[in-house]
Design a protein around this motif. Structure first.
Motif, PDB file in Angstrom:
ATOM      1  N   SER A  15      42.230 -21.150 -18.541  1.00 60.33           N
ATOM      2  CA  SER A  15      41.513 -22.156 -17.757  1.00 60.33           C
ATOM      3  C   SER A  15      40.174 -21.616 -17.275  1.00 60.33           C
ATOM      4  O   SER A  15      40.013 -20.407 -17.075  1.00 60.33           O
ATOM      5  CB  SER A  15      42.346 -22.564 -16.536  1.00 60.33           C
ATOM      6  N   ARG A  17      36.753 -23.131 -14.595  1.00 60.00           N
ATOM      7  CA  ARG A  17      36.218 -24.200 -13.769  1.00 60.00           C
ATOM      8  C   ARG A  17      34.700 -24.079 -13.739  1.00 60.00           C
ATOM      9  O   ARG A  17      34.156 -23.099 -13.221  1.00 60.00           O
ATOM     10  CB  ARG A  17      36.760 -24.110 -12.346  1.00 60.00           C
ATOM     11  N   ARG A  65      43.509 -32.595 -20.366  1.00 55.21           N
ATOM     12  CA  ARG A  65      43.294 -31.153 -20.172  1.00 55.21           C
ATOM     13  C   ARG A  65      42.137 -30.858 -19.219  1.00 55.21           C
ATOM     14  O   ARG A  65      42.167 -29.854 -18.506  1.00 55.21           O
ATOM     15  CB  ARG A  65      43.008 -30.478 -21.518  1.00 55.21           C
ATOM     16  N   GLU A  80      37.013 -29.000 -14.408  1.00 56.54           N
ATOM     17  CA  GLU A  80      38.186 -28.136 -14.493  1.00 56.54           C
ATOM     18  C   GLU A  80      38.731 -28.231 -15.910  1.00 56.54           C
ATOM     19  O   GLU A  80      39.037 -29.332 -16.389  1.00 56.54           O
ATOM     20  CB  GLU A  80      39.248 -28.597 -13.493  1.00 56.54           C
ATOM     21  N   ASN A  82      41.610 -26.889 -18.536  1.00 56.23           N
ATOM     22  CA  ASN A  82      42.897 -26.231 -18.704  1.00 56.23           C
ATOM     23  C   ASN A  82      43.348 -26.300 -20.167  1.00 56.23           C
ATOM     24  O   ASN A  82      42.818 -27.089 -20.945  1.00 56.23           O
ATOM     25  CB  ASN A  82      43.942 -26.901 -17.808  1.00 56.23           C
ATOM     26  N   SER A  83      44.322 -25.474 -20.493  1.00 57.56           N
ATOM     27  CA  SER A  83      44.879 -25.447 -21.856  1.00 57.56           C
ATOM     28  C   SER A  83      43.770 -25.364 -22.895  1.00 57.56           C
ATOM     29  O   SER A  83      43.745 -26.120 -23.878  1.00 57.56           O
ATOM     30  CB  SER A  83      45.734 -26.694 -22.094  1.00 57.56           C
TER      31      SER A  83
END
Length: 121
Positions: A15, A17, A65, A80, A82-83
């Motif tokens: 991840s 950000r 995601r 953000e 993720n994955s």
């Protein structure tokens, strides 16, 4: 002026950000979009958020995601991620468009320099 930060090298499944900090104009008056460009490819839409933060759009490739959010009081918009997958590797840029949110890059009037995101397998 828009300045992105938060990019870097991350492994598949990890991840990151990203942040887009705005200065010199009132963030409340602008929708913000995130776009990315990989080497040899055209700039593509990733996500966008309207002025108040109540409406968001996502590319199908990142839906579920990635999450875009904003805090106008902090002059900041976040992405953000993720994955993460190897195909997410690109330079990510934020853009500002006065008025209504859009996924069309040519509508955006101001851009940041971008931040590199590299996802390694």
């Amino acid at each position: 002026q828009l300045v992105e930060s938060g990019g870097g090298l991350v492994q598949t499944g990890g991840s990151l950000r990203l942040a887009c900090v705005v200065s010199g104009f009132t963030l409340d008056d602008y929708a913000i979009g995130w776009f990315r460009q990989a080497p040899g490819k055209e700039r593509e839409f990733v996500a966008a958020i309207n002025r108040g933060g109540s409406v968001t759009y996502y590319a199908d490739s990142v839906k579920g995601r990635f999450t875009v959010s904003r805090d106008n009081a902090k002059n900041t918009v976040w992405l953000e991620m993720n994955s993460l997958k190897s195909e997410d590797t690109a330079v990510y840029s934020c853009g500002a468009v006065p008025g209504l949110v859009t996924t069309i890059p040519s509508k955006y009037t101001d851009w940041g320099q971008g931040t590199q995101v590299t996802v390694s397998s």
